[in-house]
Design an enzyme around this catalytic site. Structure first.
Site, PDB file in Angstrom:
ATOM      1  N   PHE A 118       0.809  -1.227   0.000  1.00 11.21           N
ATOM      2  CA  PHE A 118       0.000   0.000   0.000  1.00 11.21           C
ATOM      3  C   PHE A 118       0.836   1.268   0.000  1.00 11.21           C
ATOM      4  O   PHE A 118       0.356   2.334  -0.384  1.00 11.21           O
ATOM      5  CB  PHE A 118      -0.941   0.016   1.225  1.00 11.21           C
ATOM      6  CG  PHE A 118      -0.263   0.458   2.515  1.00 11.21           C
ATOM      7  CD1 PHE A 118      -0.113   1.813   2.814  1.00 11.21           C
ATOM      8  CD2 PHE A 118       0.245  -0.467   3.423  1.00 11.21           C
ATOM      9  CE1 PHE A 118       0.524   2.223   3.982  1.00 11.21           C
ATOM     10  CE2 PHE A 118       0.878  -0.070   4.580  1.00 11.21           C
ATOM     11  CZ  PHE A 118       1.015   1.288   4.864  1.00 11.21           C
TER      12      PHE A 118
ATOM     13  N   LYS B 112      -1.160  -7.007  -9.259  1.00 10.16           N
ATOM     14  CA  LYS B 112      -2.133  -7.085  -8.155  1.00 10.16           C
ATOM     15  C   LYS B 112      -1.692  -6.048  -7.132  1.00 10.16           C
ATOM     16  O   LYS B 112      -0.850  -6.306  -6.270  1.00 10.16           O
ATOM     17  CB  LYS B 112      -2.129  -8.491  -7.549  1.00 10.16           C
ATOM     18  CG  LYS B 112      -3.429  -8.910  -6.866  1.00 10.16           C
ATOM     19  CD  LYS B 112      -3.907  -8.000  -5.754  1.00 10.16           C
ATOM     20  CE  LYS B 112      -3.190  -8.192  -4.459  1.00 10.16           C
ATOM     21  NZ  LYS B 112      -3.559  -7.170  -3.433  1.00 10.16           N
TER      22      LYS B 112
ATOM     23  N   GLU C 202      -5.012  -3.539  -2.082  1.00  6.56           N
ATOM     24  CA  GLU C 202      -6.447  -3.259  -2.085  1.00  6.56           C
ATOM     25  C   GLU C 202      -6.778  -1.976  -1.308  1.00  6.56           C
ATOM     26  O   GLU C 202      -7.886  -1.472  -1.383  1.00  6.56           O
ATOM     27  CB  GLU C 202      -7.223  -4.455  -1.502  1.00  6.56           C
ATOM     28  CG  GLU C 202      -6.938  -4.798  -0.039  1.00  6.56           C
ATOM     29  CD  GLU C 202      -5.663  -5.644   0.186  1.00  6.56           C
ATOM     30  OE1 GLU C 202      -4.701  -5.511  -0.598  1.00  6.56           O
ATOM     31  OE2 GLU C 202      -5.636  -6.391   1.180  1.00  6.56           O
TER      32      GLU C 202
ATOM     33  N   SER D 179       5.337  -6.997   3.284  1.00  6.95           N
ATOM     34  CA  SER D 179       5.893  -7.318   4.605  1.00  6.95           C
ATOM     35  C   SER D 179       6.640  -8.659   4.555  1.00  6.95           C
ATOM     36  O   SER D 179       6.387  -9.496   3.677  1.00  6.95           O
ATOM     37  CB  SER D 179       4.765  -7.380   5.628  1.00  6.95           C
ATOM     38  OG  SER D 179       3.828  -8.357   5.234  1.00  6.95           O
TER      39      SER D 179
ATOM     40  N   CYS E  11       9.426   1.808   3.361  1.00  9.28           N
ATOM     41  CA  CYS E  11      10.290   0.666   3.690  1.00  9.28           C
ATOM     42  C   CYS E  11      11.713   1.135   3.954  1.00  9.28           C
ATOM     43  O   CYS E  11      12.517   0.397   4.504  1.00  9.28           O
ATOM     44  CB  CYS E  11      10.282  -0.340   2.556  1.00  9.28           C
ATOM     45  SG  CYS E  11      10.894   0.375   1.042  1.00  9.28           S
TER      46      CYS E  11
ATOM     47  N   GLU F  49       8.626  -4.533  13.119  1.00  7.27           N
ATOM     48  CA  GLU F  49       8.557  -3.428  12.158  1.00  7.27           C
ATOM     49  C   GLU F  49       7.276  -2.654  12.470  1.00  7.27           C
ATOM     50  O   GLU F  49       6.168  -3.168  12.273  1.00  7.27           O
ATOM     51  CB  GLU F  49       8.511  -3.957  10.720  1.00  7.27           C
ATOM     52  CG  GLU F  49       8.488  -2.818   9.720  1.00  7.27           C
ATOM     53  CD  GLU F  49       8.239  -3.239   8.274  1.00  7.27           C
ATOM     54  OE1 GLU F  49       7.518  -4.220   8.042  1.00  7.27           O
ATOM     55  OE2 GLU F  49       8.747  -2.537   7.380  1.00  7.27           O
TER      56      GLU F  49
HETATM   57  P1  NAD Z   1       1.521  -6.600   2.988  1.00  8.05           P
HETATM   58  O1  NAD Z   1       2.559  -7.647   3.049  1.00  8.05           O
HETATM   59  O2  NAD Z   1       0.404  -6.661   3.985  1.00  8.05           O
HETATM   60  O3  NAD Z   1       0.793  -6.621   1.542  1.00  8.05           O
HETATM   61  C1  NAD Z   1       1.539  -6.628   0.352  1.00  8.05           C
HETATM   62  C2  NAD Z   1       0.714  -7.298  -0.733  1.00  8.05           C
HETATM   63  O4  NAD Z   1       0.433  -8.647  -0.335  1.00  8.05           O
HETATM   64  C3  NAD Z   1      -0.633  -6.634  -0.974  1.00  8.05           C
HETATM   65  O5  NAD Z   1      -0.894  -6.615  -2.350  1.00  8.05           O
HETATM   66  C4  NAD Z   1      -1.607  -7.519  -0.219  1.00  8.05           C
HETATM   67  O6  NAD Z   1      -2.887  -7.541  -0.810  1.00  8.05           O
HETATM   68  C5  NAD Z   1      -0.966  -8.884  -0.292  1.00  8.05           C
HETATM   69  N1  NAD Z   1      -1.254  -9.710   0.887  1.00  8.05           N
HETATM   70  C6  NAD Z   1      -1.497  -9.289   2.148  1.00  8.05           C
HETATM   71  N2  NAD Z   1      -1.720 -10.330   2.965  1.00  8.05           N
HETATM   72  C7  NAD Z   1      -1.615 -11.446   2.204  1.00  8.05           C
HETATM   73  C8  NAD Z   1      -1.723 -12.846   2.482  1.00  8.05           C
HETATM   74  N3  NAD Z   1      -1.993 -13.298   3.701  1.00  8.05           N
HETATM   75  N4  NAD Z   1      -1.548 -13.702   1.464  1.00  8.05           N
HETATM   76  C9  NAD Z   1      -1.265 -13.266   0.223  1.00  8.05           C
HETATM   77  N5  NAD Z   1      -1.155 -11.958  -0.093  1.00  8.05           N
HETATM   78  C10 NAD Z   1      -1.321 -11.050   0.876  1.00  8.05           C
HETATM   79  O7  NAD Z   1       2.259  -5.192   3.027  1.00  8.05           O
HETATM   80  P2  NAD Z   1       1.607  -3.738   3.132  1.00  8.05           P
HETATM   81  O8  NAD Z   1       1.061  -3.560   4.508  1.00  8.05           O
HETATM   82  O9  NAD Z   1       0.732  -3.474   1.984  1.00  8.05           O
HETATM   83  O10 NAD Z   1       2.913  -2.830   2.928  1.00  8.05           O
HETATM   84  C11 NAD Z   1       3.805  -2.520   3.956  1.00  8.05           C
HETATM   85  C12 NAD Z   1       4.949  -3.503   4.027  1.00  8.05           C
HETATM   86  O11 NAD Z   1       5.651  -3.520   2.789  1.00  8.05           O
HETATM   87  C13 NAD Z   1       5.971  -3.131   5.067  1.00  8.05           C
HETATM   88  O12 NAD Z   1       6.381  -4.300   5.721  1.00  8.05           O
HETATM   89  C14 NAD Z   1       7.105  -2.546   4.260  1.00  8.05           C
HETATM   90  O13 NAD Z   1       8.383  -2.621   4.853  1.00  8.05           O
HETATM   91  C15 NAD Z   1       7.042  -3.379   3.055  1.00  8.05           C
HETATM   92  N6  NAD Z   1       7.692  -2.727   1.924  1.00  8.05           N
HETATM   93  C16 NAD Z   1       8.910  -3.198   1.554  1.00  8.05           C
HETATM   94  C17 NAD Z   1       9.586  -2.599   0.511  1.00  8.05           C
HETATM   95  C18 NAD Z   1      10.931  -3.086   0.085  1.00  8.05           C
HETATM   96  O14 NAD Z   1      11.422  -2.600  -0.912  1.00  8.05           O
HETATM   97  N7  NAD Z   1      11.557  -4.030   0.768  1.00  8.05           N
HETATM   98  C19 NAD Z   1       9.007  -1.512  -0.165  1.00  8.05           C
HETATM   99  C20 NAD Z   1       7.747  -1.068   0.226  1.00  8.05           C
HETATM  100  C21 NAD Z   1       7.111  -1.696   1.283  1.00  8.05           C
END
Ligand code: NAD
Length: 498
Positions: free
Chosen positions: A149, A173, A176, A226, A281, A383
């Site tokens: 997000f 994808k 959401e 994450s 991140c 985190e």
């Molecule tokens: P998230 O892991 O909750 O979601 C990321 C994606 O995975 C979304 O599209 C979501 O719909 C999907 N998702 C969520 N739960 C899922 C599940 N149980 N099974 C399958 N798919 C699922 O992350 P977020 O809250 O949207 O974003 C923040 C996180 O992203 C933080 O941990 C941040 O550090 C990380 N991030 C990392 C980088 C990097 O370059 N390493 C960059 C940006 C964000």
């Protein structure tokens, strides 16, 4: 109330969704629209459209692909403000920050405009008598991108410009929570002349993600999010035979040595800790003050925080917006009391920070500073992903480096010092993918690759730059002989050089 649906085969999906989610405006706390959640069948439809488009797109000339990239680049540039407004409305970040993420995403599009150069192979004449050898890189097929997000435009733009320029077709994808930017990007692709089906968007949650991860028509998956989900995506995708790069979460340290310029360090800690409400991140979340600078540094940080304006992202006065959702805001705030219960000090309580021009229903939380944090406290081990800076005090440089290297995460780190030798040693010793020297958020340019180490990356290729091109292509080596009329004869021996 807006309604966001999928983009499949060059147009909005015309079906009736069986499941939907709410989209919020974080500055008011109100629902502003709904987003369709894809089922396995809808994901299959998108993959089918991408597979059909692949048949021709992979054969389109490099010149034509580059021309399409240039056209897309111009259109995204022209629509930067519109994209930024959509991002602010759904993510909450301030308008300048939203425009900044579009600009950083555009740099990857610009990098991808050079695809003819990036896909140049090698050629060796006469590797054996009359035999030539050359290497080429070809697209991997239909590839998927699953994104978080916090950068609804930039993170997808880390992936799809390069994937598409390399001749693949793409299914995105997005998160959401803020799905609208991806649809505008899809429209701009269509306007740029990208053939239908080369770029598709499916919205949704775990159902859509799982369908992509196990779909036999998908060859590679790029994920950013994450750490627990990155690990899951990597394990599930690779066990389905796919190439996967999964970038995970972070806990970025900023080490301040006693000789550092403390005003520069305080500016950097506040900018990198609270920009985008800490939902980056690469945000700094652990400040390691090498004593005796702790007290003075915290005093300077407090002073700067007091002057920060927190308010709606659409208000030009705001420097920091709300958090993305109510549950996330409450989870972030819970670390403040937890830290105090575990023996830390609440040096700045963001719950008290004034909100300028904000709706009381918004997901507000001002900047907080936790002091005397230890590596055992949950505010350090987890985190938090919000505007909370945890300050740890280290007695020596060595103790500071130990903290950095003992962290399970390895995304970014920064050192602040005026000592070039100490900085150089730190760059060598830090077990982290991206290092800043007097630069708090060392995000690489598009022509380098972005990615962390340890639990911040599953897989072995970082995104964009040369590693991005590598990820979205497969190498092929051709050994070729055009015999002259005098050559001939059977030889059953192993082909060795003579
Ligand atoms: P998230 O892991 O909750 O979601 C990321 C994606 O995975 C979304 O599209 C979501 O719909 C999907 N998702 C969520 N739960 C899922 C599940 N149980 N099974 C399958 N798919 C699922 O992350 P977020 O809250 O949207 O974003 C923040 C996180 O992203 C933080 O941990 C941040 O550090 C990380 N991030 C990392 C980088 C990097 O370059 N390493 C960059 C940006 C964000």
């Amino acid at each position: 109330m807006k309604h966001i649906t999928h983009w499949i085969g060059g147009k909005p999906w015309a079906g009736e969704a069986r499941r939907q989610g709410d989209i919020y405006d974080p500055a008011t706390g109100q629902v502003s629209g709904t987003v369709d959640f894809a089922t396995t069948e809808e994901v299959d439809e998108a993959v089918g459209a991408a597979a059909e488009a692949l048949k021709t797109w992979r054969r389109v000339s490099l010149a034509k692909r580059a021309t399409t990239m240039f056209a897309f680049r111009e259109l995204v540039k022209q629509h930067t403000e519109e994209l930024a407004t959509l991002i602010t409305q759904e993510h909450g970040k301030v308008a300048s920050d939203a425009a900044g993420e579009v600009a950083r995403g555009l740099e990857v599009v610009e990098f991808a405009c050079g695809i003819p150069h990036l896909l140049k192979g090698g050629y060796s004449e006469n590797v054996s008598t009359g035999v030539d050898s050359y290497s080429i890189r070809q697209p991997v097929g239909v590839v998927a991108g699953i994104t978080p997000f916090n950068f609804p435009a930039m993170v997808p733009m880390w992936m799809f410009p390069i994937a598409i320029a390399c001749g693949n077709t793409f299914v995105l994808k997005p998160s959401e929570k803020d799905p609208s930017a991806s649809l505008l990007l899809a429209r701009l692709w269509a306007e740029a002349g990208l053939p239908d089906g080369v770029f598709n968007v499916v919205h949704g949650d775990k159902v859509a993600v799982d369908a992509l991860l196990t779909h036999p028509g998908i060859s590679a998956v790029s994920f950013v999010g994450s750490t627990p989900i990155a690990r899951y995506v990597y394990e599930t995708g690779t066990s389905s035979g796919k190439r996967v790069q999964a970038l995970g979460g972070a806990k970025n340290h900023m080490v301040v040595l006693p000789d550092a310029d403390l005003d520069l360090a305080a500016d950097a800690a506040v900018s990198a800790g609270f920009g985008s409400a800490g939902e980056r991140c690469m945000a700094i979340s652990a400040l390691v003050a090498v004593e005796p600078v702790g007290d003075e540094l915290i005093a300077k940080i407090k002073d700067r925080i007091g002057k920060l304006t927190v308010g709606p992202g659409s208000d030009a006065r705001s420097e920091m917006g709300p958090l993305v959702t109510r549950p996330h805001r409450d989870k972030v705030a819970s670390y403040l009391d937890a830290c105090v219960e575990q023996g830390g000090t609440l040096a700045v309580d963001g719950r008290q920070h004034p909100v300028t021009g904000g709706d009381p229903g918004g997901f507000w939380l001002g900047p907080s500073v936790l002091d005397h944090v230890t590596s055992a406290m949950t505010c350090y081990t987890d985190e938090i992903f919000g505007p909370v800076l945890s300050v740890l005090r280290a007695p020596t440089y060595e103790a500071a480096v130990r903290l950095v290297n003992d962290s399970p995460y390895g995304n970014g780190v920064a050192i602040f010092t005026c000592d070039g030798g100490a900085a150089r040693r730190f760059v060598s010793e830090a077990e982290i993918g991206m290092v800043g020297v007097n630069v708090p958020i060392p995000v690489p340019m598009a022509y380098y690759s972005f990615g962390g180490w340890k639990a911040s990356l599953f897989g072995d290729t970082h995104v964009h730059g040369a590693e991005g091109v590598h990820f979205y292509t497969r190498g092929k080596v051709v050994t070729s002989r055009w015999p002259d009329p005098s050559h001939g004869g059977v030889n059953l021996g192993f082909p060795v050089n003579s």
